[in-house]
Motif scaffolding. Sequence first.
Motif, PDB file in Angstrom:
ATOM      1  N   GLU A  23      14.435  20.776   1.801  1.00 37.41           N
ATOM      2  CA  GLU A  23      14.922  22.047   1.272  1.00 37.41           C
ATOM      3  C   GLU A  23      15.081  21.965  -0.240  1.00 37.41           C
ATOM      4  OE1 GLU A  23      17.380  23.549   5.211  1.00 37.41           O
ATOM      5  OE2 GLU A  23      18.443  22.422   3.643  1.00 37.41           O
ATOM      6  N   ALA A  24      15.598  20.835  -0.724  1.00 34.73           N
ATOM      7  CA  ALA A  24      15.734  20.651  -2.171  1.00 34.73           C
ATOM      8  C   ALA A  24      14.371  20.732  -2.847  1.00 34.73           C
ATOM      9  CB  ALA A  24      16.407  19.321  -2.481  1.00 34.73           C
ATOM     10  N   MET A  25      13.359  20.144  -2.221  1.00 38.43           N
ATOM     11  CA  MET A  25      12.012  20.148  -2.793  1.00 38.43           C
ATOM     12  C   MET A  25      11.403  21.553  -2.773  1.00 38.43           C
ATOM     13  SD  MET A  25       9.537  18.565  -4.124  1.00 38.43           S
ATOM     14  CE  MET A  25       8.028  17.698  -3.982  1.00 38.43           C
ATOM     15  N   TYR A  26      11.389  22.171  -1.601  1.00 40.39           N
ATOM     16  CA  TYR A  26      10.706  23.457  -1.456  1.00 40.39           C
ATOM     17  C   TYR A  26      11.486  24.637  -2.018  1.00 40.39           C
ATOM     18  CZ  TYR A  26       7.189  21.139   1.323  1.00 40.39           C
ATOM     19  OH  TYR A  26       6.181  20.313   1.730  1.00 40.39           O
ATOM     20  N   GLU A  27      12.798  24.645  -1.857  1.00 40.83           N
ATOM     21  CA  GLU A  27      13.596  25.780  -2.307  1.00 40.83           C
ATOM     22  C   GLU A  27      14.006  25.680  -3.778  1.00 40.83           C
ATOM     23  OE1 GLU A  27      14.180  28.436  -0.381  1.00 40.83           O
ATOM     24  OE2 GLU A  27      13.137  27.518   1.304  1.00 40.83           O
ATOM     25  N   LEU A  28      14.240  24.442  -4.256  1.00 37.39           N
ATOM     26  CA  LEU A  28      14.760  24.263  -5.615  1.00 37.39           C
ATOM     27  C   LEU A  28      13.802  23.527  -6.546  1.00 37.39           C
ATOM     28  CD1 LEU A  28      18.394  23.221  -4.617  1.00 37.39           C
ATOM     29  CD2 LEU A  28      17.545  25.513  -5.149  1.00 37.39           C
ATOM     30  N   GLY A  29      12.737  22.953  -6.009  1.00 41.16           N
ATOM     31  CA  GLY A  29      11.785  22.215  -6.843  1.00 41.16           C
ATOM     32  C   GLY A  29      12.313  20.862  -7.294  1.00 41.16           C
ATOM     33  N   ILE A  30      13.237  20.285  -6.543  1.00 42.11           N
ATOM     34  CA  ILE A  30      13.836  18.994  -6.898  1.00 42.11           C
ATOM     35  C   ILE A  30      13.110  17.903  -6.124  1.00 42.11           C
ATOM     36  CG2 ILE A  30      15.937  17.596  -6.854  1.00 42.11           C
ATOM     37  CD1 ILE A  30      17.489  20.281  -7.119  1.00 42.11           C
ATOM     38  N   ALA A  31      12.307  17.112  -6.831  1.00 42.12           N
ATOM     39  CA  ALA A  31      11.494  16.082  -6.182  1.00 42.12           C
ATOM     40  C   ALA A  31      12.272  14.792  -5.941  1.00 42.12           C
ATOM     41  CB  ALA A  31      10.253  15.795  -7.021  1.00 42.12           C
ATOM     42  N   ASN A  32      13.193  14.454  -6.830  1.00 45.32           N
ATOM     43  CA  ASN A  32      13.921  13.193  -6.697  1.00 45.32           C
ATOM     44  C   ASN A  32      15.371  13.462  -6.309  1.00 45.32           C
ATOM     45  OD1 ASN A  32      14.860  10.598  -6.829  1.00 45.32           O
ATOM     46  ND2 ASN A  32      13.973  10.146  -8.825  1.00 45.32           N
ATOM     47  N   PHE A  33      15.568  13.836  -5.057  1.00 40.24           N
ATOM     48  CA  PHE A  33      16.904  14.189  -4.572  1.00 40.24           C
ATOM     49  C   PHE A  33      17.864  13.009  -4.656  1.00 40.24           C
ATOM     50  CE2 PHE A  33      20.134  14.785  -1.317  1.00 40.24           C
ATOM     51  CZ  PHE A  33      20.575  16.065  -1.594  1.00 40.24           C
ATOM     52  N   GLY A  34      17.373  11.795  -4.407  1.00 39.52           N
ATOM     53  CA  GLY A  34      18.225  10.604  -4.460  1.00 39.52           C
ATOM     54  C   GLY A  34      18.854  10.398  -5.821  1.00 39.52           C
ATOM     55  N   ALA A  35      18.100  10.668  -6.870  1.00 35.86           N
ATOM     56  CA  ALA A  35      18.635  10.537  -8.225  1.00 35.86           C
ATOM     57  C   ALA A  35      19.713  11.582  -8.482  1.00 35.86           C
ATOM     58  CB  ALA A  35      17.526  10.665  -9.255  1.00 35.86           C
ATOM     59  N   ARG A  36      19.488  12.795  -7.999  1.00 33.98           N
ATOM     60  CA  ARG A  36      20.491  13.849  -8.182  1.00 33.98           C
ATOM     61  C   ARG A  36      21.739  13.553  -7.364  1.00 33.98           C
ATOM     62  NH1 ARG A  36      16.775  14.191 -10.971  1.00 33.98           N
ATOM     63  NH2 ARG A  36      18.224  12.780 -11.972  1.00 33.98           N
ATOM     64  N   GLU A  37      21.574  12.980  -6.177  1.00 31.73           N
ATOM     65  CA  GLU A  37      22.721  12.582  -5.362  1.00 31.73           C
ATOM     66  C   GLU A  37      23.557  11.543  -6.119  1.00 31.73           C
ATOM     67  OE1 GLU A  37      23.699  10.791  -0.928  1.00 31.73           O
ATOM     68  OE2 GLU A  37      21.666  10.678  -1.695  1.00 31.73           O
ATOM     69  N   SER A  38      22.881  10.598  -6.762  1.00 31.89           N
ATOM     70  CA  SER A  38      23.569   9.579  -7.556  1.00 31.89           C
ATOM     71  C   SER A  38      24.291  10.218  -8.747  1.00 31.89           C
ATOM     72  CB  SER A  38      22.557   8.544  -8.037  1.00 31.89           C
ATOM     73  OG  SER A  38      23.167   7.590  -8.853  1.00 31.89           O
ATOM     74  N   ASP A  39      23.637  11.168  -9.415  1.00 33.86           N
ATOM     75  CA  ASP A  39      24.263  11.870 -10.545  1.00 33.86           C
ATOM     76  C   ASP A  39      25.515  12.622 -10.096  1.00 33.86           C
ATOM     77  OD1 ASP A  39      22.223  10.980 -12.192  1.00 33.86           O
ATOM     78  OD2 ASP A  39      21.126  12.888 -12.149  1.00 33.86           O
ATOM     79  N   LEU A  40      25.420  13.288  -8.946  1.00 34.39           N
ATOM     80  CA  LEU A  40      26.580  14.013  -8.429  1.00 34.39           C
ATOM     81  C   LEU A  40      27.737  13.050  -8.167  1.00 34.39           C
ATOM     82  CD1 LEU A  40      24.792  16.461  -5.975  1.00 34.39           C
ATOM     83  CD2 LEU A  40      26.164  17.121  -7.963  1.00 34.39           C
ATOM     84  N   LYS A  41      27.423  11.906  -7.568  1.00 39.09           N
ATOM     85  CA  LYS A  41      28.460  10.911  -7.264  1.00 39.09           C
ATOM     86  C   LYS A  41      29.120  10.409  -8.544  1.00 39.09           C
ATOM     87  CE  LYS A  41      29.275   6.841  -4.467  1.00 39.09           C
ATOM     88  NZ  LYS A  41      28.697   5.877  -3.527  1.00 39.09           N
ATOM     89  N   LYS A  42      28.334  10.182  -9.599  1.00 36.93           N
ATOM     90  CA  LYS A  42      28.890   9.740 -10.887  1.00 36.93           C
ATOM     91  C   LYS A  42      29.839  10.778 -11.470  1.00 36.93           C
ATOM     92  CE  LYS A  42      24.938   6.903 -12.161  1.00 36.93           C
ATOM     93  NZ  LYS A  42      23.738   6.811 -13.008  1.00 36.93           N
ATOM     94  N   ASN A  43      29.605  12.048 -11.119  1.00 36.77           N
ATOM     95  CA  ASN A  43      30.448  13.135 -11.622  1.00 36.77           C
ATOM     96  C   ASN A  43      31.553  13.513 -10.645  1.00 36.77           C
ATOM     97  OD1 ASN A  43      29.312  13.883 -14.257  1.00 36.77           O
ATOM     98  ND2 ASN A  43      27.454  14.222 -13.075  1.00 36.77           N
ATOM     99  N   GLY A  44      31.797  12.661  -9.643  1.00 33.90           N
ATOM    100  CA  GLY A  44      32.915  12.869  -8.732  1.00 33.90           C
ATOM    101  C   GLY A  44      32.648  13.814  -7.579  1.00 33.90           C
TER     102      GLY A  44
END
Length: 71
Positions: A23-44
Amino acid sequence: MRSTQCQQIVQYINDFGSITRMEAMYELGIANFGARESDLKKNGITLESKWEHGTNRYGKPIKWKRYWLSE
């Protein structure tokens, strides 16, 4: 102002309750979801996940993770 991919993920989860990598890829164009998950975790912002199961178009079993915001 353009929103970041992390903001788009959080907004999508708020709108629809959860998200998958596809869904992240097709709906939002986010290819590297794992990196964004890590970024979210760094931001609490922690995402919880669970495995879902199904079959592909050839009848073979497949599994994927569904993510939602941790409370």
